[in-house]
Enzyme design. Structure first.
Site, PDB file in Angstrom:
ATOM      1  N   HIS A  91       0.882  -1.173   0.000  1.00 55.02           N
ATOM      2  CA  HIS A  91       0.000   0.000   0.000  1.00 55.02           C
ATOM      3  C   HIS A  91       0.925   1.231   0.000  1.00 55.02           C
ATOM      4  CE1 HIS A  91      -2.704   2.989   1.859  1.00 55.02           C
ATOM      5  NE2 HIS A  91      -3.718   2.201   1.564  1.00 55.02           N
ATOM      6  N   ASP A  98       3.244  -3.925   8.099  1.00 55.71           N
ATOM      7  CA  ASP A  98       1.989  -3.191   7.956  1.00 55.71           C
ATOM      8  C   ASP A  98       0.866  -4.199   8.209  1.00 55.71           C
ATOM      9  OD1 ASP A  98      -0.352  -2.124   6.987  1.00 55.71           O
ATOM     10  OD2 ASP A  98       0.491  -1.381   5.107  1.00 55.71           O
ATOM     11  N   GLN A 141      -4.470  -4.737   7.286  1.00 54.23           N
ATOM     12  CA  GLN A 141      -5.512  -5.669   6.822  1.00 54.23           C
ATOM     13  C   GLN A 141      -5.440  -7.010   7.553  1.00 54.23           C
ATOM     14  OE1 GLN A 141      -7.920  -4.769   4.890  1.00 54.23           O
ATOM     15  NE2 GLN A 141      -7.131  -2.895   3.990  1.00 54.23           N
ATOM     16  N   LYS A 194     -10.209  -0.131  10.861  1.00 56.68           N
ATOM     17  CA  LYS A 194     -10.343  -1.334  10.025  1.00 56.68           C
ATOM     18  C   LYS A 194     -10.618  -2.565  10.886  1.00 56.68           C
ATOM     19  CE  LYS A 194      -7.168   0.406   6.487  1.00 56.68           C
ATOM     20  NZ  LYS A 194      -8.046   0.799   5.387  1.00 56.68           N
ATOM     21  N   CYS A 210      -4.740   2.413  -3.600  1.00 56.75           N
ATOM     22  CA  CYS A 210      -3.467   2.889  -3.028  1.00 56.75           C
ATOM     23  C   CYS A 210      -2.351   1.871  -3.244  1.00 56.75           C
ATOM     24  CB  CYS A 210      -3.598   3.231  -1.543  1.00 56.75           C
ATOM     25  SG  CYS A 210      -4.764   4.529  -1.218  1.00 56.75           S
TER      26      CYS A 210
END
Ligand SMILES: Cc1ncc(COP(=O)(O)O)c(C=O)c1O
Length: 410
Positions: free
Chosen positions: A116, A194, A197, A220, A362
């Site tokens: 991303h 990261d 998600q 999220k 993104c």
């Protein structure tokens, strides 16, 4: 399949809505909204300052969330949990706060082609500022090319920054294996993950992953916007400079200069997003109450159903693997002249009440790599998603296709 929709006021008010954009942001359950309201109506004071009971309560609730998050992602110390405004802010904090002092000219930084932009541009900029070399780990067949790992990572590699889960493909990267192999090559390598998600989709265990930094956003994972977390390993925190200066992050201030607090406060200057942090705590309780295994298996059942259903249509291409994935999936039509992802998404929204996202999500380099520079259509699942939502999406998509076929023929 359990019905979680009744826990979400937005879905109670809109029973015909098919919300399939949880990868962008999840809806919020009543318990999270109630907890935020409780702060504003019962103890809406600033924290770490007042000695009166209401302020002490606010401080206690805020700091309790640090403990909750630490337990939820299994950090060794609760002081390793730093509150930020979200994943993007967390990754920028690492690139500035750690990268600025520790990445030197000629050092190498490795990221992947599926990142991303939030886990790409900060490293691009850091490498530019420092004269370091940015290397891209290749993606083939929707996953990292694991066999090539040792060609990217060598003694000059100072940092690897990777996503745990692709927000376009749903692919779950084998972080534990990567960390183990990377540390064999260079034990001091700094590993940044990261987790935007990942955290709301399956159990994340920081000590098992054995990473240095891990970033994620509350919004999220059924929490509010405006707050996120940076897990920063205690030893790495000592190597970091603060990014923001002001109240709350200092040890002492004199006319000639200042010194910094030790621990997460060093990175939380000013009044933090108190209500949002408290809301994040309620989101953690919400997910823990359901159980991350249930969350993951609910999603697995739905993604298997969605892929099985889409496979029947030879003119729809699903971008992603069948296994080692979460319920985020992007699709395109196999042939040209069928409009753009933006067209499909706006028709799905206006005619079929289906909320999905269009574009490059993104992740422009990944879309260019896949030969799809104008983007894809992405559906992403949450705990409230059902087979009916997927049916509405697939049936809507078939109808959208018919509209373009008719336009093309006419
Ligand atoms: C994989 C990934 N990383 C980072 C981000 C950025 O998160 P935020 O906008 O909450 O900072 C996102 C958001 O979509 C994401 O999916």
């Amino acid at each position: 399949m359990a019905d979680y929709k009744k826990l979400f006021p937005l879905l109670i008010k809109n029973p015909d809505l098919h919300y399939l954009d949880s990868g962008a942001t999840t809806l919020k359950p009543q318990v999270v909204l109630d907890k935020i309201m409780e702060y504003y109506t019962e103890y809406s004071a600033n924290i770490h300052r007042g000695l009166y009971p209401m302020s002490e309560r606010a401080t206690m609730e805020y700091e309790n969330v640090r403990k909750k998050v630490a337990t939820f992602i299994n950090t060794k110390h609760e002081s390793e949990v730093v509150f930020t405004s979200g994943t993007t802010a967390s990754l920028n904090l690492v690139s500035r706060g750690w990268g600025e002092d520790n990445i030197l000219e000629g050092d190498e930084v490795v990221i992947s082609e599926m990142e991303h932009h939030s886990n790409l541009v900060p490293w691009q900029e850091l490498c530019k500022r420092k004269g370091a070399i940015l290397r891209y780990w290749l993606v083939e067949d929707f996953q990292l090319v694991m066999a090539d790992m040792e060609t990217y990572i060598g003694p000059k590699t100072k940092l690897i920054a990777l996503t745990q889960v692709s927000n376009v493909l749903g692919t779950v990267n084998p972080i534990e294996e990567i960390v183990e192999r990377a540390r064999k090559i260079n034990p001091k390598i700094c590993i940044v993950i990261d987790g935007a998600q990942a955290v709301g989709h399956f159990k994340v265990d920081i000590q098992e992953l054995n990473v240095d930094f891990y970033a994620f956003s509350a919004h999220k994972m059924y929490g509010p916007t405006g707050v996120g977390v940076l897990y920063a390993k205690a030893s790495r925190q000592l190597q970091m400079s603060p990014e923001n200066f002001g109240g709350g992050m200092i040890k002492e201030v004199h006319k000639e200069g200042a010194s910094w607090a030790i621990g997460p406060e060093k990175f939380e200057a000013g009044t933090p997003p108190i209500a949002q942090v408290i809301g994040l705590g309620a989101a953690v309780d919400f997910l823990s109450g359901i159980g991350m295994e249930t969350v993951a298996s609910h999603e697995k059942e739905l993604i298997d159903y969605a892929i099985g259903k889409l496979e029947k249509y030879s003119n729809i291409r699903v971008l992603g693997k069948k296994n080692n994935r979460i319920g985020v999936f992007s699709v395109v039509f196999n042939d040209e002249d069928m409009g753009t992802a933006h067209d499909w998404s706006s028709i799905l929204g206006s005619k079929f009440n289906v909320c999905v996202r269009a574009g490059h999500h993104c992740a422009m380099p990944l879309h260019n790599l896949m030969g799809l520079p104008s983007g894809t259509l992405r559906a992403s699942l949450g705990i409230y998603s059902t087979k009916e939502d997927i049916d509405a999406f697939v049936e809507g998509l078939i109808e959208v296709r018919k509209i373009f076929e008719e336009t093309d023929n006419g």
